[in-house]
Design a protein around this motif. Structure first.
Motif, PDB file in Angstrom:
ATOM      1  N   HIS A  74      43.332  43.303  40.988  1.00 17.71           N
ATOM      2  CA  HIS A  74      43.400  43.396  42.442  1.00 17.71           C
ATOM      3  C   HIS A  74      44.470  44.419  42.805  1.00 17.71           C
ATOM      4  N   ALA A  75      44.209  45.222  43.823  1.00 15.76           N
ATOM      5  CA  ALA A  75      45.179  46.224  44.258  1.00 15.76           C
ATOM      6  C   ALA A  75      46.261  45.612  45.146  1.00 15.76           C
ATOM      7  N   GLY A  76      46.075  44.386  45.565  1.00 16.55           N
ATOM      8  CA  GLY A  76      47.050  43.690  46.409  1.00 16.55           C
ATOM      9  C   GLY A  76      47.221  42.267  45.922  1.00 16.55           C
ATOM     10  N   ASP A  77      47.365  41.351  46.865  1.00 11.67           N
ATOM     11  CA  ASP A  77      47.558  39.954  46.508  1.00 11.67           C
ATOM     12  C   ASP A  77      46.389  39.419  45.697  1.00 11.67           C
ATOM     13  N   CYS A  78      46.729  38.548  44.753  1.00 12.16           N
ATOM     14  CA  CYS A  78      45.727  37.950  43.866  1.00 12.16           C
ATOM     15  C   CYS A  78      46.019  36.460  43.768  1.00 12.16           C
ATOM     16  N   PRO A  79      44.987  35.633  43.795  1.00 10.11           N
ATOM     17  CA  PRO A  79      45.212  34.195  43.680  1.00 10.11           C
ATOM     18  C   PRO A  79      45.601  33.748  42.277  1.00 10.11           C
ATOM     19  N   GLY A  80      45.468  34.601  41.287  1.00  9.95           N
ATOM     20  CA  GLY A  80      45.757  34.224  39.902  1.00  9.95           C
ATOM     21  C   GLY A  80      44.583  33.497  39.284  1.00  9.95           C
ATOM     22  N   ALA A  81      44.687  33.242  37.998  1.00  5.90           N
ATOM     23  CA  ALA A  81      43.613  32.562  37.274  1.00  5.90           C
ATOM     24  C   ALA A  81      43.548  31.107  37.710  1.00  5.90           C
ATOM     25  N   GLY A  82      42.322  30.613  37.868  1.00  2.85           N
ATOM     26  CA  GLY A  82      42.148  29.286  38.419  1.00  2.85           C
ATOM     27  C   GLY A  82      41.984  28.146  37.439  1.00  2.85           C
ATOM     28  N   SER A  83      41.468  28.390  36.239  1.00  2.00           N
ATOM     29  CA  SER A  83      41.217  27.263  35.353  1.00  2.00           C
ATOM     30  C   SER A  83      41.651  27.595  33.939  1.00  2.00           C
ATOM     31  N   ASP A  84      41.729  26.545  33.134  1.00  2.00           N
ATOM     32  CA  ASP A  84      42.149  26.735  31.746  1.00  2.00           C
ATOM     33  C   ASP A  84      40.983  27.040  30.816  1.00  2.00           C
ATOM     34  N   GLY A  85      39.769  26.830  31.274  1.00  2.00           N
ATOM     35  CA  GLY A  85      38.604  27.050  30.429  1.00  2.00           C
ATOM     36  C   GLY A  85      38.185  28.513  30.385  1.00  2.00           C
ATOM     37  N   TRP A  86      37.117  28.759  29.628  1.00  2.00           N
ATOM     38  CA  TRP A  86      36.572  30.113  29.520  1.00  2.00           C
ATOM     39  C   TRP A  86      36.188  30.582  30.914  1.00  2.00           C
ATOM     40  N   PRO A  87      36.666  31.763  31.338  1.00  2.00           N
ATOM     41  CA  PRO A  87      36.431  32.212  32.708  1.00  2.00           C
ATOM     42  C   PRO A  87      34.981  32.573  33.004  1.00  2.00           C
ATOM     43  N   ALA A  88      34.499  32.105  34.141  1.00  2.00           N
ATOM     44  CA  ALA A  88      33.167  32.482  34.614  1.00  2.00           C
ATOM     45  C   ALA A  88      33.157  33.979  34.858  1.00  2.00           C
ATOM     46  N   GLY A  89      32.058  34.607  34.610  1.00  2.00           N
ATOM     47  CA  GLY A  89      31.964  36.046  34.794  1.00  2.00           C
ATOM     48  C   GLY A  89      32.331  36.823  33.537  1.00  2.00           C
ATOM     49  N   HIS A  90      32.677  36.115  32.479  1.00  2.00           N
ATOM     50  CA  HIS A  90      33.024  36.758  31.207  1.00  2.00           C
ATOM     51  C   HIS A  90      32.133  36.215  30.087  1.00  2.00           C
ATOM     52  N   GLU A  91      30.887  35.877  30.446  1.00  2.00           N
ATOM     53  CA  GLU A  91      29.970  35.259  29.494  1.00  2.00           C
ATOM     54  C   GLU A  91      29.145  36.247  28.699  1.00  2.00           C
ATOM     55  N   SER A  92      29.211  37.528  29.011  1.00  2.00           N
ATOM     56  CA  SER A  92      28.392  38.481  28.260  1.00  2.00           C
ATOM     57  C   SER A  92      28.986  38.707  26.870  1.00  2.00           C
ATOM     58  N   HIS A  93      28.348  39.519  26.084  1.00  2.00           N
ATOM     59  CA  HIS A  93      28.785  39.779  24.714  1.00  2.00           C
ATOM     60  C   HIS A  93      30.256  40.183  24.695  1.00  2.00           C
ATOM     61  N   ARG A  94      31.011  39.609  23.774  1.00  2.00           N
ATOM     62  CA  ARG A  94      32.439  39.891  23.649  1.00  2.00           C
ATOM     63  C   ARG A  94      32.816  40.009  22.176  1.00  2.00           C
TER      64      ARG A  94
END
Length: 157
Positions: free
Chosen positions: A81-101
């Motif tokens: 984020h270029a400005g304020d960010c709420p920070g990471a919300g959960s301790d589990g695997w982040p949603a939106g990062h489910e593609s090949h890694r």
């Protein structure tokens, strides 16, 4: 076996927005939608202001421990984020990062141990447990397959 998923710390993001790890100012733009944000581990929504900048994740991790990552010290592009960010919300695997890694493992001295491919839809908990079965593994970097970009860090819990 426990582990901790870590977004880039808010103080580090603030420093990077002043000058990135390559010594350059960030490129700020208004997102059309979808950039994976490393500050909160979400994807940018339409109209959000994001910054593209260079980040050296292993360099920062190694500095915390007083070790030299040597040739494994690399930097690459990330979005935050270029400005304020709420920070990471959960301790589990982040949603939106489910593609090949790629899960890239590093030892306590900052040297690379190896990697493990994580297919889209595969259980990341199982994959991380496998990587951390090696007692030498101190930290894992989760990276994109397509571009090799750093997404987030996983430390032993």
């Amino acid at each position: 076996m426990g582990y901790e998923i870590r977004a880039i710390d808010a103080q580090v993001v603030k420093e990077l927005l002043e000058g990135d790890d390559a010594g350059r100012p960030p490129r700020v733009s208004t997102e059309r939608e979808g950039a994976p944000l490393r500050c909160c581990l979400t994807r940018a929504g339409a109209g959000e202001r994001v910054a593209l900048l260079s980040y050296a994740p292993l360099r920062r991790w190694a500095a915390e421990r007083g070790v030299d990552p040597g040739a494994y010290d690399e930097q690459g592009p990330i979005f935050v984020h270029a400005g304020d960010c709420p920070g990471a919300g959960s301790d589990g695997w982040p949603a939106g990062h489910e593609s090949h890694r790629m899960l890239r493992a590093y030892a306590t001295d900052g040297h690379i141990l190896g990697g493990r491919y994580l297919a889209a839809g595969e259980d990341p908990d199982t994959a991380l447990r496998e990587v951390f079965e090696d007692p030498e593994t101190a930290v894992v970097h989760v990276r994109a397959i397509e571009f090799g970009c750093f997404h987030f860090e996983v430390r032993r819990g």
